[in-house]
Write a protein that holds these residues in place. Structure first.
Motif, PDB file in Angstrom:
ATOM      1  N   GLY A 205       0.811  -1.221   0.000  1.00  0.00           N
ATOM      2  CA  GLY A 205       0.000   0.000   0.000  1.00  0.00           C
ATOM      3  C   GLY A 205       0.842   1.267   0.000  1.00  0.00           C
ATOM      4  O   GLY A 205       0.314   2.358  -0.189  1.00  0.00           O
ATOM      5  N   ALA A 206       2.154   1.137   0.222  1.00  0.00           N
ATOM      6  CA  ALA A 206       3.013   2.332   0.280  1.00  0.00           C
ATOM      7  C   ALA A 206       3.598   2.667  -1.080  1.00  0.00           C
ATOM      8  O   ALA A 206       4.192   3.723  -1.261  1.00  0.00           O
ATOM      9  N   ILE A 207       3.455   1.753  -2.040  1.00  0.00           N
ATOM     10  CA  ILE A 207       4.040   1.993  -3.369  1.00  0.00           C
ATOM     11  C   ILE A 207       2.939   1.899  -4.418  1.00  0.00           C
ATOM     12  O   ILE A 207       1.893   1.302  -4.176  1.00  0.00           O
ATOM     13  N   SER A 208       3.196   2.470  -5.568  1.00  0.00           N
ATOM     14  CA  SER A 208       2.199   2.334  -6.619  1.00  0.00           C
ATOM     15  C   SER A 208       2.304   0.947  -7.235  1.00  0.00           C
ATOM     16  O   SER A 208       3.400   0.462  -7.529  1.00  0.00           O
ATOM     17  N   THR A 209       1.139   0.333  -7.420  1.00  0.00           N
ATOM     18  CA  THR A 209       1.090  -0.991  -8.035  1.00  0.00           C
ATOM     19  C   THR A 209       0.832  -0.873  -9.532  1.00  0.00           C
ATOM     20  O   THR A 209       0.663  -1.867 -10.209  1.00  0.00           O
ATOM     21  N   TRP A 210       0.758   0.368 -10.018  1.00  0.00           N
ATOM     22  CA  TRP A 210       0.465   0.579 -11.448  1.00  0.00           C
ATOM     23  C   TRP A 210       1.747   0.955 -12.167  1.00  0.00           C
ATOM     24  O   TRP A 210       2.272   2.058 -11.982  1.00  0.00           O
ATOM     25  N   ILE A 211       2.261   0.028 -12.963  1.00  0.00           N
ATOM     26  CA  ILE A 211       3.566   0.247 -13.587  1.00  0.00           C
ATOM     27  C   ILE A 211       3.517  -0.080 -15.083  1.00  0.00           C
ATOM     28  O   ILE A 211       2.518  -0.560 -15.595  1.00  0.00           O
ATOM     29  N   ASN A 212       4.661   0.139 -15.685  1.00  0.00           N
ATOM     30  CA  ASN A 212       4.889  -0.275 -17.073  1.00  0.00           C
ATOM     31  C   ASN A 212       3.847   0.243 -18.056  1.00  0.00           C
ATOM     32  O   ASN A 212       3.331  -0.495 -18.886  1.00  0.00           O
TER      33      ASN A 212
ATOM     34  N   VAL B 170      -3.526   0.529  -2.307  1.00  0.00           N
ATOM     35  CA  VAL B 170      -3.377   1.956  -1.957  1.00  0.00           C
ATOM     36  C   VAL B 170      -4.287   2.364  -0.816  1.00  0.00           C
ATOM     37  O   VAL B 170      -3.997   3.312  -0.104  1.00  0.00           O
ATOM     38  N   PHE B 171      -5.454   1.696  -0.706  1.00  0.00           N
ATOM     39  CA  PHE B 171      -6.439   2.110   0.288  1.00  0.00           C
ATOM     40  C   PHE B 171      -6.282   1.376   1.619  1.00  0.00           C
ATOM     41  O   PHE B 171      -7.121   1.528   2.498  1.00  0.00           O
ATOM     42  N   LEU B 172      -5.232   0.568   1.769  1.00  0.00           N
ATOM     43  CA  LEU B 172      -5.048  -0.156   3.031  1.00  0.00           C
ATOM     44  C   LEU B 172      -4.952   0.840   4.183  1.00  0.00           C
ATOM     45  O   LEU B 172      -4.213   1.834   4.100  1.00  0.00           O
ATOM     46  N   LYS B 173      -5.695   0.543   5.261  1.00  0.00           N
ATOM     47  CA  LYS B 173      -5.709   1.476   6.393  1.00  0.00           C
ATOM     48  C   LYS B 173      -4.323   1.642   6.999  1.00  0.00           C
ATOM     49  O   LYS B 173      -3.984   2.693   7.516  1.00  0.00           O
ATOM     50  N   GLN B 174      -3.545   0.559   6.975  1.00  0.00           N
ATOM     51  CA  GLN B 174      -2.239   0.639   7.617  1.00  0.00           C
ATOM     52  C   GLN B 174      -1.122   1.089   6.670  1.00  0.00           C
ATOM     53  O   GLN B 174       0.046   1.050   7.044  1.00  0.00           O
ATOM     54  N   ALA B 175      -1.483   1.493   5.451  1.00  0.00           N
ATOM     55  CA  ALA B 175      -0.430   1.824   4.474  1.00  0.00           C
ATOM     56  C   ALA B 175       0.432   2.994   4.960  1.00  0.00           C
ATOM     57  O   ALA B 175      -0.076   3.973   5.503  1.00  0.00           O
ATOM     58  N   PHE B 176       1.722   2.894   4.723  1.00  0.00           N
ATOM     59  CA  PHE B 176       2.679   3.931   5.127  1.00  0.00           C
ATOM     60  C   PHE B 176       2.560   5.150   4.222  1.00  0.00           C
ATOM     61  O   PHE B 176       2.441   5.014   3.010  1.00  0.00           O
TER      62      PHE B 176
ATOM     63  N   GLU C  35     -11.330  14.309  10.663  1.00  0.00           N
ATOM     64  CA  GLU C  35     -10.919  12.913  10.565  1.00  0.00           C
ATOM     65  C   GLU C  35     -10.055  12.679   9.318  1.00  0.00           C
ATOM     66  O   GLU C  35     -10.563  12.372   8.244  1.00  0.00           O
ATOM     67  N   ILE C  36      -8.746  12.854   9.461  1.00  0.00           N
ATOM     68  CA  ILE C  36      -7.856  12.562   8.327  1.00  0.00           C
ATOM     69  C   ILE C  36      -7.596  11.053   8.345  1.00  0.00           C
ATOM     70  O   ILE C  36      -6.971  10.533   9.260  1.00  0.00           O
ATOM     71  N   LEU C  37      -8.137  10.365   7.353  1.00  0.00           N
ATOM     72  CA  LEU C  37      -8.023   8.897   7.342  1.00  0.00           C
ATOM     73  C   LEU C  37      -6.754   8.422   6.658  1.00  0.00           C
ATOM     74  O   LEU C  37      -6.246   7.344   6.931  1.00  0.00           O
ATOM     75  N   GLY C  38      -6.274   9.217   5.726  1.00  0.00           N
ATOM     76  CA  GLY C  38      -5.086   8.786   4.998  1.00  0.00           C
ATOM     77  C   GLY C  38      -4.556   9.929   4.170  1.00  0.00           C
ATOM     78  O   GLY C  38      -5.013  11.071   4.294  1.00  0.00           O
ATOM     79  N   LYS C  39      -3.572   9.617   3.331  1.00  0.00           N
ATOM     80  CA  LYS C  39      -3.009  10.628   2.430  1.00  0.00           C
ATOM     81  C   LYS C  39      -2.870  10.008   1.046  1.00  0.00           C
ATOM     82  O   LYS C  39      -2.725   8.789   0.931  1.00  0.00           O
ATOM     83  N   GLN C  40      -2.903  10.868   0.040  1.00  0.00           N
ATOM     84  CA  GLN C  40      -2.760  10.354  -1.330  1.00  0.00           C
ATOM     85  C   GLN C  40      -1.411   9.643  -1.458  1.00  0.00           C
ATOM     86  O   GLN C  40      -0.397  10.103  -0.932  1.00  0.00           O
ATOM     87  N   LEU C  41      -1.421   8.539  -2.188  1.00  0.00           N
ATOM     88  CA  LEU C  41      -0.210   7.728  -2.365  1.00  0.00           C
ATOM     89  C   LEU C  41       0.962   8.537  -2.922  1.00  0.00           C
ATOM     90  O   LEU C  41       2.122   8.336  -2.551  1.00  0.00           O
TER      91      LEU C  41
ATOM     92  N   LEU D  95      -9.974  -4.025   5.798  1.00  0.00           N
ATOM     93  CA  LEU D  95      -8.564  -3.626   5.766  1.00  0.00           C
ATOM     94  C   LEU D  95      -8.356  -2.341   4.987  1.00  0.00           C
ATOM     95  O   LEU D  95      -7.348  -1.666   5.148  1.00  0.00           O
ATOM     96  N   THR D  96      -9.323  -2.007   4.128  1.00  0.00           N
ATOM     97  CA  THR D  96      -9.152  -0.806   3.303  1.00  0.00           C
ATOM     98  C   THR D  96     -10.150   0.273   3.729  1.00  0.00           C
ATOM     99  O   THR D  96     -11.163  -0.026   4.363  1.00  0.00           O
TER     100      THR D  96
END
Ligand SMILES: C[S@@+](CC[C@H](N)C(=O)[O-])C[C@H]1O[C@@H](n2cnc3c(N)ncnc32)[C@H](O)[C@@H]1O
Length: 636
Positions: free
Chosen positions: A132-139, A608-614, A333-339, A452-453
């Motif tokens: 969740g801390a890295i982009s999974t969309w590549i190439n 990307v939407f994992l709650k625990q993502a760094f 309530e800040i739940l997360g940040k953009q990847l 989890l997300t």
């Protein structure tokens, strides 16, 4: 950079051949039509519900409304073009390299871009704190649209709307039809110069004006104060105008858009010294590796930057019911940040962020002691890098909509081919990562209650639906029968996927005028009706109610192009509005082929939407981060 003829630099950043267009991307080798440009495709970043997260507090009724503009918007692509439309309700995509650096020239669209691919780099959400801390969309690859000569500037298609919506910012860039009209004008102009319909009179120099007078006339035409897209499409010099009358504008433009290899080697910056690969650092995902020897103090990669004045614009909020009874963001309530924050540079005493967007620099990882490269401000490239911006206060950047800053990654020691490039992201980053490692909890798939997300509806039990499997895995499985609703009770599909059927739900208008009719439609699936490119070609959620073995139905089923052994019946519950009346319809469609039943990834379920993502920006050291940008108090 280019000392080996067997390993020439494939791509350069240099001054664009389009006047005032800033940076351009150039090929260091000749390319055949269809050939991959560079070594790999680019990485893509989903930015989700950005309008909604930055909307006024009264909010919008839906996440697709509103128009929040941040500097990255100018670099964004439609999610559908990249294959990322199912990530969230509203999504725009930033792509590095070819997705950001090349210019667009509608007569010279020599680079064609393709879709990105999902690949989690082996970071499993149930076992890795890096998921969740890295982009999974590549190439996201780019290929040559036609044979291209070495030294040519590469141009991609931004789409006409990009320019039409930004006349103030980018001037009147000619679109394809403007070139057509400009070409028409040139023919007339040639006829006028010779006072004859026979353009050969031009070649034979039977013109009514002297060379000097012609050049003056051309300069009047080009410099007339009311700019139009047609006039912008005309060649700049009179000499080129005459050539374009015989050939065409495109031929002249192609020639003018080539730089010599000597120029590129001397004045360009190689963006082909690194490629992505699996990082040597645990849980880091991918890393950047040297494609050639890079000497101490040599350039690893240039990094043009998009600046963002306020890092709070990457915050993502929880939901609450707003004053108009609509779902608005909950400021507290800040739940997360953009990847994309993980791929930006910042400083603890500043609200500014910088996103480096050239090829493959996004893959450069951190090591607190074994780093072999550092960042410094570019000393040349005055046509792009505004050194004076380093003295400007942060407010200045709030109104600055185009990028104009450039950093460089420079080798701290000799780097051998194949070595991973590492920089030091700084102490704050290291502390945040250590903290993350300490607090991160492995959650086994059995405890995956769709919880989890972020922004997904939790369930009280997983009913056996645990596990994260992408829709692509099911869609590429031609063999396994698709389970019916009844079978799914005992053997459900994971939470993250949904079945949809390609069915045309239109019908006779007479029915719509008589909604008291029982809205139930039953029929067989028909290729011409349901898979017709002229129709709506839309997938709709569907319940698979029955499965037939094609062997039992047809003697010749193996001759069928679709080698899947089964056909299906499905029920679709459709909600329509017609003249303000809401109509609920049921469509029962029988004998649907496999190709018309697809699994879709549900929004908000990917890593990307994992709650625990760094989430943490990379740090630039005090000596590099300009003092003028330090608008936050120093933390002890
Ligand atoms: C700019 S990206 C680097 C490329 C990234 N590794 C990828 O696969 O796309 C920064 C992110 O990489 C990961 N990363 C970089 N250095 C790391 C390290 N030393 N340890 C763990 N993760 C690291 C973290 O997820 C960080 O937020």
């Amino acid at each position: 950079q280019d000392d080996s003829s067997s390993n020439p630099c494939l791509l350069y950043l240099a001054q664009s051949t389009i006047p005032h267009a800033g940076l351009g991307m150039f090929t260091g080798t000749s390319l055949h039509q269809g050939q991959l440009i560079g070594r790999v495709g680019d990485i893509a970043f989903p930015t989700t519900d950005q309008d909604w997260h930055n909307s006024p507090l009264s909010g919008f009724a839906s996440k697709n409304e509103g128009d929040y503009h941040w500097p990255l918007t100018n670099y964004d692509w439609h999610a559908k073009d990249i294959g990322m439309e199912n990530e969230a309700e509203d999504i725009s995509v930033t792509v590095t390299g070819f997705g950001a650096a090349p210019n667009c020239h509608f007569r010279l669209l020599n680079a064609e871009e393709h879709q990105a691919h999902y690949d989690g780099a082996g970071l499993d959400r149930y076992t890795s704190p890096g998921a969740g801390a890295i982009s999974t969309w590549i190439n996201r690859t780019t290929t040559a649209a036609w044979d291209i000569e070495e030294g040519s500037e590469l141009f991609v298609d931004y789409g006409p709307n990009w320019f039409l919506s930004r006349p103030g910012v980018f001037g009147l860039v000619p679109l394809a039809e403007n070139y057509e009209r400009a070409q028409g004008f040139l023919t007339r102009y040639g006829q006028m110069l010779a006072l004859s319909d026979d353009l050969n009179d031009l070649v034979n120099d039977r013109m009514i004006l002297s060379d000097e007078a012609q050049a003056d006339l051309w300069s009047v035409i080009k410099n007339f104060p009311y700019v139009t897209r047609e006039r912008q499409a005309l060649p700049d010099s009179h000499k080129d105008a005459i050539r374009a009358i015989f050939g065409d504008i495109q031929t002249v433009e192609v020639e003018n858009s080539i730089r010599s290899m000597d120029y590129l080697k001397e004045h360009g910056k190689c963006v082909d010294n690194i490629v992505p690969g699996n990082s040597t650092i645990p849980h880091a995902g991918r890393g950047a590796f040297a494609t050639r020897f890079i000497p101490k103090n040599g350039l690893v990669a240039p990094a043009p930057l998009v600046h963002i004045a306020d890092k709070a614009t990457t915050n993502m909020f929880g939901e609450m019911i707003g004053p108009n009874m609509n779902v608005v963001r909950n400021e507290s309530e800040i739940l997360g940040k953009q990847l994309i924050l993980n791929y930006m540079f910042g400083h603890p005493n500043s609200t500014m962020l910088l996103f480096p967007y050239s090829s493959n620099v996004a893959f450069i990882n951190h090591h607190a002691t074994k780093y072999n490269a550092k960042l410094q401000w570019t000393k040349d490239f005055d046509f792009f890098h505004h050194a004076d911006w380093l003295e400007k206060p942060v407010e200045f950047f709030e109104d600055q909509w185009t990028s104009g800053l450039m950093l460089e990654y420079v080798a701290l020691r000799d780097i051998q081919p194949g070595e991973e490039i590492l920089i030091d992201y700084g102490e704050e980053w290291q502390q945040a990562w250590d903290e993350h490692m300490k607090n991160w909890e492995a959650i086994p798939p059995e405890k995956d209650f769709n919880n989890l997300t972020l922004w997904t509806e939790k369930t009280s039990s997983n009913r056996g639906k645990a596990g994260y499997v992408r829709a692509e895995v099911f869609n590429s499985d031609l063999k396994t029968p698709i389970r019916t609703v009844e079978e799914q009770v005992y053997d459900p599909y994971p939470h993250c996927v949904e079945l949809q059927c390609l069915v045309s739900i239109g019908h006779d208008a007479s029915y719509l005028h008589a909604p008291q009719t029982i809205p139930l439609f039953k029929r067989m699936w028909l290729e011409e009706r349901d898979n017709n490119a002229d129709g709506d070609l839309v997938f709709h959620p569907c319940n698979i109610t029955w499965r037939y073995n094609k062997r039992d139905l047809y003697n010749d089923w193996e001759e069928d192009q679709d080698l899947h052994e089964f056909e299906y019946d499905a029920e679709l519950n459709i909600r329509k509005t017609f003249e303000d009346v809401i109509i609920h319809e049921t469509h029962v469609i029988t004998h649907i082929p496999w190709k018309a039943i697809r699994f879709f990834n549900r929004p908000y379920t990917s890593d990307v939407f994992l709650k625990q993502a760094f989430r943490h920006e990379m740090g630039l050291p005090d000596g590099v981060w300009p003092k003028a940008w330090m608008n936050l108090p120093r933390k002890e």
